[in-house]
Design a protein around this motif. Structure first.
Motif, PDB file in Angstrom:
ATOM      1  N   VAL A  72     -46.692 -54.632 -24.576  1.00  0.00           N
ATOM      2  CA  VAL A  72     -46.233 -55.161 -25.862  1.00  0.00           C
ATOM      3  C   VAL A  72     -44.946 -55.950 -25.640  1.00  0.00           C
ATOM      4  CG1 VAL A  72     -47.278 -53.288 -27.171  1.00  0.00           C
ATOM      5  CG2 VAL A  72     -44.940 -53.041 -26.353  1.00  0.00           C
ATOM      6  N   PRO A  73     -44.591 -56.850 -26.563  1.00  0.00           N
ATOM      7  CA  PRO A  73     -43.383 -57.671 -26.386  1.00  0.00           C
ATOM      8  C   PRO A  73     -42.109 -56.862 -26.558  1.00  0.00           C
ATOM      9  CG  PRO A  73     -44.389 -58.109 -28.525  1.00  0.00           C
ATOM     10  CD  PRO A  73     -45.355 -57.242 -27.770  1.00  0.00           C
ATOM     11  N   LYS A  74     -41.007 -57.402 -26.067  1.00  0.00           N
ATOM     12  CA  LYS A  74     -39.708 -56.730 -26.160  1.00  0.00           C
ATOM     13  C   LYS A  74     -39.314 -56.475 -27.605  1.00  0.00           C
ATOM     14  CE  LYS A  74     -37.896 -58.647 -21.835  1.00  0.00           C
ATOM     15  NZ  LYS A  74     -36.824 -59.480 -21.210  1.00  0.00           N
ATOM     16  N   ARG A  75     -39.768 -57.311 -28.497  1.00  0.00           N
ATOM     17  CA  ARG A  75     -39.437 -57.172 -29.922  1.00  0.00           C
ATOM     18  C   ARG A  75     -39.874 -55.814 -30.480  1.00  0.00           C
ATOM     19  NH1 ARG A  75     -39.074 -56.292 -34.622  1.00  0.00           N
ATOM     20  NH2 ARG A  75     -39.067 -57.735 -36.410  1.00  0.00           N
ATOM     21  N   LEU A  76     -40.937 -55.240 -29.933  1.00  0.00           N
ATOM     22  CA  LEU A  76     -41.494 -54.009 -30.479  1.00  0.00           C
ATOM     23  C   LEU A  76     -41.120 -52.764 -29.682  1.00  0.00           C
ATOM     24  CD1 LEU A  76     -45.136 -55.139 -31.371  1.00  0.00           C
ATOM     25  CD2 LEU A  76     -43.079 -55.219 -32.791  1.00  0.00           C
ATOM     26  N   GLY A  88     -48.789 -42.507 -28.882  1.00  0.00           N
ATOM     27  CA  GLY A  88     -50.171 -42.069 -29.028  1.00  0.00           C
ATOM     28  C   GLY A  88     -50.990 -43.055 -29.843  1.00  0.00           C
ATOM     29  N   ASP A  89     -50.377 -43.624 -30.892  1.00  0.00           N
ATOM     30  CA  ASP A  89     -51.071 -44.633 -31.694  1.00  0.00           C
ATOM     31  C   ASP A  89     -51.361 -45.878 -30.856  1.00  0.00           C
ATOM     32  OD1 ASP A  89     -50.930 -43.006 -33.951  1.00  0.00           O
ATOM     33  OD2 ASP A  89     -48.954 -43.785 -34.494  1.00  0.00           O
ATOM     34  N   LEU A  90     -50.411 -46.253 -30.004  1.00  0.00           N
ATOM     35  CA  LEU A  90     -50.614 -47.414 -29.133  1.00  0.00           C
ATOM     36  C   LEU A  90     -51.784 -47.174 -28.183  1.00  0.00           C
ATOM     37  CD1 LEU A  90     -49.479 -50.201 -28.250  1.00  0.00           C
ATOM     38  CD2 LEU A  90     -48.118 -48.965 -26.547  1.00  0.00           C
ATOM     39  N   ALA A  91     -51.888 -45.948 -27.653  1.00  0.00           N
ATOM     40  CA  ALA A  91     -53.005 -45.616 -26.767  1.00  0.00           C
ATOM     41  C   ALA A  91     -54.334 -45.725 -27.509  1.00  0.00           C
ATOM     42  CB  ALA A  91     -52.817 -44.212 -26.192  1.00  0.00           C
ATOM     43  N   ARG A  92     -54.370 -45.268 -28.746  1.00  0.00           N
ATOM     44  CA  ARG A  92     -55.606 -45.356 -29.522  1.00  0.00           C
ATOM     45  C   ARG A  92     -55.990 -46.799 -29.798  1.00  0.00           C
ATOM     46  NH1 ARG A  92     -53.706 -40.277 -31.390  1.00  0.00           N
ATOM     47  NH2 ARG A  92     -52.118 -41.208 -32.747  1.00  0.00           N
ATOM     48  N   VAL A  93     -54.994 -47.642 -30.089  1.00  0.00           N
ATOM     49  CA  VAL A  93     -55.286 -49.066 -30.302  1.00  0.00           C
ATOM     50  C   VAL A  93     -55.840 -49.692 -29.032  1.00  0.00           C
ATOM     51  CG1 VAL A  93     -54.247 -51.319 -30.773  1.00  0.00           C
ATOM     52  CG2 VAL A  93     -53.603 -49.350 -32.152  1.00  0.00           C
ATOM     53  N   ALA A  94     -55.245 -49.368 -27.885  1.00  0.00           N
ATOM     54  CA  ALA A  94     -55.730 -49.910 -26.609  1.00  0.00           C
ATOM     55  C   ALA A  94     -57.161 -49.472 -26.334  1.00  0.00           C
ATOM     56  CB  ALA A  94     -54.807 -49.480 -25.476  1.00  0.00           C
ATOM     57  N   ALA A 161     -57.085 -59.533 -29.565  1.00  0.00           N
ATOM     58  CA  ALA A 161     -57.542 -58.364 -30.324  1.00  0.00           C
ATOM     59  C   ALA A 161     -56.511 -57.244 -30.238  1.00  0.00           C
ATOM     60  CB  ALA A 161     -58.895 -57.900 -29.796  1.00  0.00           C
ATOM     61  N   PHE A 162     -55.918 -57.065 -29.070  1.00  0.00           N
ATOM     62  CA  PHE A 162     -54.895 -56.032 -28.912  1.00  0.00           C
ATOM     63  C   PHE A 162     -53.667 -56.362 -29.749  1.00  0.00           C
ATOM     64  CE2 PHE A 162     -51.214 -54.425 -26.327  1.00  0.00           C
ATOM     65  CZ  PHE A 162     -51.391 -53.082 -26.648  1.00  0.00           C
ATOM     66  N   ARG A 163     -53.252 -57.615 -29.751  1.00  0.00           N
ATOM     67  CA  ARG A 163     -52.090 -58.032 -30.548  1.00  0.00           C
ATOM     68  C   ARG A 163     -52.302 -57.724 -32.025  1.00  0.00           C
ATOM     69  NH1 ARG A 163     -49.508 -64.090 -31.254  1.00  0.00           N
ATOM     70  NH2 ARG A 163     -51.683 -64.660 -31.587  1.00  0.00           N
ATOM     71  N   ARG A 164     -53.442 -58.099 -32.552  1.00  0.00           N
ATOM     72  CA  ARG A 164     -53.709 -57.875 -33.970  1.00  0.00           C
ATOM     73  C   ARG A 164     -53.814 -56.375 -34.275  1.00  0.00           C
ATOM     74  NH1 ARG A 164     -55.134 -62.361 -36.921  1.00  0.00           N
ATOM     75  NH2 ARG A 164     -55.248 -64.294 -35.707  1.00  0.00           N
ATOM     76  N   GLY A 165     -54.364 -55.623 -33.351  1.00  0.00           N
ATOM     77  CA  GLY A 165     -54.465 -54.180 -33.561  1.00  0.00           C
ATOM     78  C   GLY A 165     -53.107 -53.511 -33.627  1.00  0.00           C
ATOM     79  N   VAL A 166     -52.174 -53.933 -32.766  1.00  0.00           N
ATOM     80  CA  VAL A 166     -50.835 -53.340 -32.769  1.00  0.00           C
ATOM     81  C   VAL A 166     -50.072 -53.730 -34.031  1.00  0.00           C
ATOM     82  CG1 VAL A 166     -48.606 -53.299 -31.587  1.00  0.00           C
ATOM     83  CG2 VAL A 166     -50.714 -53.206 -30.262  1.00  0.00           C
ATOM     84  N   PHE A 192     -47.546 -60.138 -25.931  1.00  0.00           N
ATOM     85  CA  PHE A 192     -48.621 -59.176 -25.691  1.00  0.00           C
ATOM     86  C   PHE A 192     -49.396 -59.609 -24.454  1.00  0.00           C
ATOM     87  CE2 PHE A 192     -47.772 -58.650 -30.175  1.00  0.00           C
ATOM     88  CZ  PHE A 192     -47.898 -57.282 -30.375  1.00  0.00           C
ATOM     89  N   SER A 193     -49.867 -58.627 -23.719  1.00  0.00           N
ATOM     90  CA  SER A 193     -50.606 -58.953 -22.500  1.00  0.00           C
ATOM     91  C   SER A 193     -51.620 -57.860 -22.201  1.00  0.00           C
ATOM     92  CB  SER A 193     -49.649 -59.113 -21.315  1.00  0.00           C
ATOM     93  OG  SER A 193     -50.360 -59.278 -20.096  1.00  0.00           O
ATOM     94  N   VAL A 194     -52.780 -58.281 -21.710  1.00  0.00           N
ATOM     95  CA  VAL A 194     -53.784 -57.352 -21.191  1.00  0.00           C
ATOM     96  C   VAL A 194     -54.247 -57.890 -19.842  1.00  0.00           C
ATOM     97  CG1 VAL A 194     -55.991 -56.208 -21.536  1.00  0.00           C
ATOM     98  CG2 VAL A 194     -54.540 -56.736 -23.517  1.00  0.00           C
ATOM     99  N   HIS A 195     -54.052 -57.100 -18.812  1.00  0.00           N
ATOM    100  CA  HIS A 195     -54.464 -57.497 -17.458  1.00  0.00           C
ATOM    101  C   HIS A 195     -55.577 -56.568 -16.998  1.00  0.00           C
ATOM    102  CE1 HIS A 195     -54.245 -57.551 -13.006  1.00  0.00           C
ATOM    103  NE2 HIS A 195     -54.002 -58.833 -13.189  1.00  0.00           N
ATOM    104  N   ASP A 196     -56.678 -57.136 -16.540  1.00  0.00           N
ATOM    105  CA  ASP A 196     -57.794 -56.305 -16.062  1.00  0.00           C
ATOM    106  C   ASP A 196     -58.355 -56.824 -14.744  1.00  0.00           C
ATOM    107  OD1 ASP A 196     -59.141 -58.582 -16.822  1.00  0.00           O
ATOM    108  OD2 ASP A 196     -60.705 -57.548 -17.949  1.00  0.00           O
ATOM    109  N   GLY A 197     -57.460 -57.322 -13.893  1.00  0.00           N
ATOM    110  CA  GLY A 197     -57.901 -57.939 -12.652  1.00  0.00           C
ATOM    111  C   GLY A 197     -58.010 -57.008 -11.462  1.00  0.00           C
TER     112      GLY A 197
END
Length: 296
Positions: A72-76, A88-94, A161-166, A192-197
């Motif tokens: 998540v960004p530094k702002r949050l 825990g809420d962040l984990a559920r969103v992910a 999708a992750f950004r909007r969910g958070v 926001f970032s999602v890395h799956d490499g």
């Protein structure tokens, strides 16, 4: 200094020390466990070894997996420091984001996705950086047990999708106004970032165990830490090769301790979760009984 008495004094469990005679100024601190509070490198290493062996032998299905890292960004980030339940809420969103992404990409809404979540709060220099590591099946299971592999894809949709969910998580809790969320949606660089490499070979069991240990690693590494008792400073080597946190950094001892204790979880807080994270009975791995694991 007087010799230690031979009398078997009772242990003061609150102070975790053995009291001595009043004329003796010596103190003997008793070693004790951090009670699974995650920040002790020694205790955590033992639990982590047992946990990864259990994952490999009992839980993980013999299918391809990949690592997804949600940041998540530094702002949050300060919100998660002062409101630990948000982790825990962040984990559920992910977890929901990963599950919906796999289902929509394969166009199979009934797929069951196996996910093992780890909540991490530290960066390379013990800076506060909450993020989620998820070990996700590289595809999903149909109701008949058939595994469908996830094809090559872009993470742009997954990140959005992750950004909007958070942001949907923050607005109902009145952490900021809807106008703020709308403004953040307009950012060209959202933070926001999602890395799956990263995905180990399906048959490489040691690689799966190493990846699981990395996902749930302890905030501090003793191998990268040096303490100068004369100067009262701690030198910590980053695990990054480049960027602002790369290299060796020196801190006052008290500053380093302050950084470390910020990552101690609340009592009873769960940092490793299997399933989708939405509830303890959701997700392919959460639904697997010991008999079904053995059959798999």
């Amino acid at each position: 200094m007087s010799r230690l008495p031979h009398v078997d004094y009772p242990i003061d469990r609150r102070a975790r020390r053995r009291p001595f005679a009043e004329d003796c100024k010596a103190e003997y601190l008793l070693a004790f466990s951090c009670k699974t509070r995650y920040f002790c490198p020694f205790c955590h290493a033992k639990r982590l070894t047992e946990w990864t062996v259990w994952l490999s032998d009992e839980l993980l299905a013999p299918v391809p997996h990949r690592q997804m890292v949600f940041t998540v960004p530094k702002r949050l980030r300060p919100y998660f420091l002062w409101r630990r339940k948000l982790l825990g809420d962040l984990a559920r969103v992910a977890a929901r984001t990963a599950t919906q992404f796999v289902r929509s990409t394969l166009d199979e809404p009934e797929l069951s996705v196996g996910i093992v979540l780890s909540i991490l709060t530290h960066g390379s220099l013990l800076n506060w950086q909450p993020h989620i590591h998820a070990l996700v099946t590289d595809g999903g299971f149909r109701p008949d047990g058939t595994f469908v592999r996830l094809p090559a894809h872009s993470t742009a949709v997954l990140t959005e999708a992750f950004r909007r969910g958070v942001l949907k998580l923050f607005v109902p809790r009145e952490l900021f106004d809807p106008e703020v969320a709308e403004g953040m949606l307009a950012w060209s660089h959202s933070g926001f970032s999602v890395h799956d490499g990263v995905w180990p070979d399906q048959d490489d069991q040691p690689a799966h165990e190493r990846l699981a240990r990395y996902c749930a690693r302890c905030p501090v590494s003793l191998e990268r830490l040096e303490y100068d008792a004369d100067a009262g400073t701690v030198t910590y080597t980053s695990d990054k090769a480049d960027g602002p946190t790369a290299g060796r950094h020196t801190f006052e001892a008290t500053e380093f301790i302050a950084r470390l204790v910020a990552h101690i979880p609340d009592k009873g807080q769960v940092l490793q979760r299997a399933g989708t994270g939405a509830c303890p009975y959701c997700g392919y791995y959460a639904n697997r009984t010991p008999s079904s694991r053995s059959a798999a």
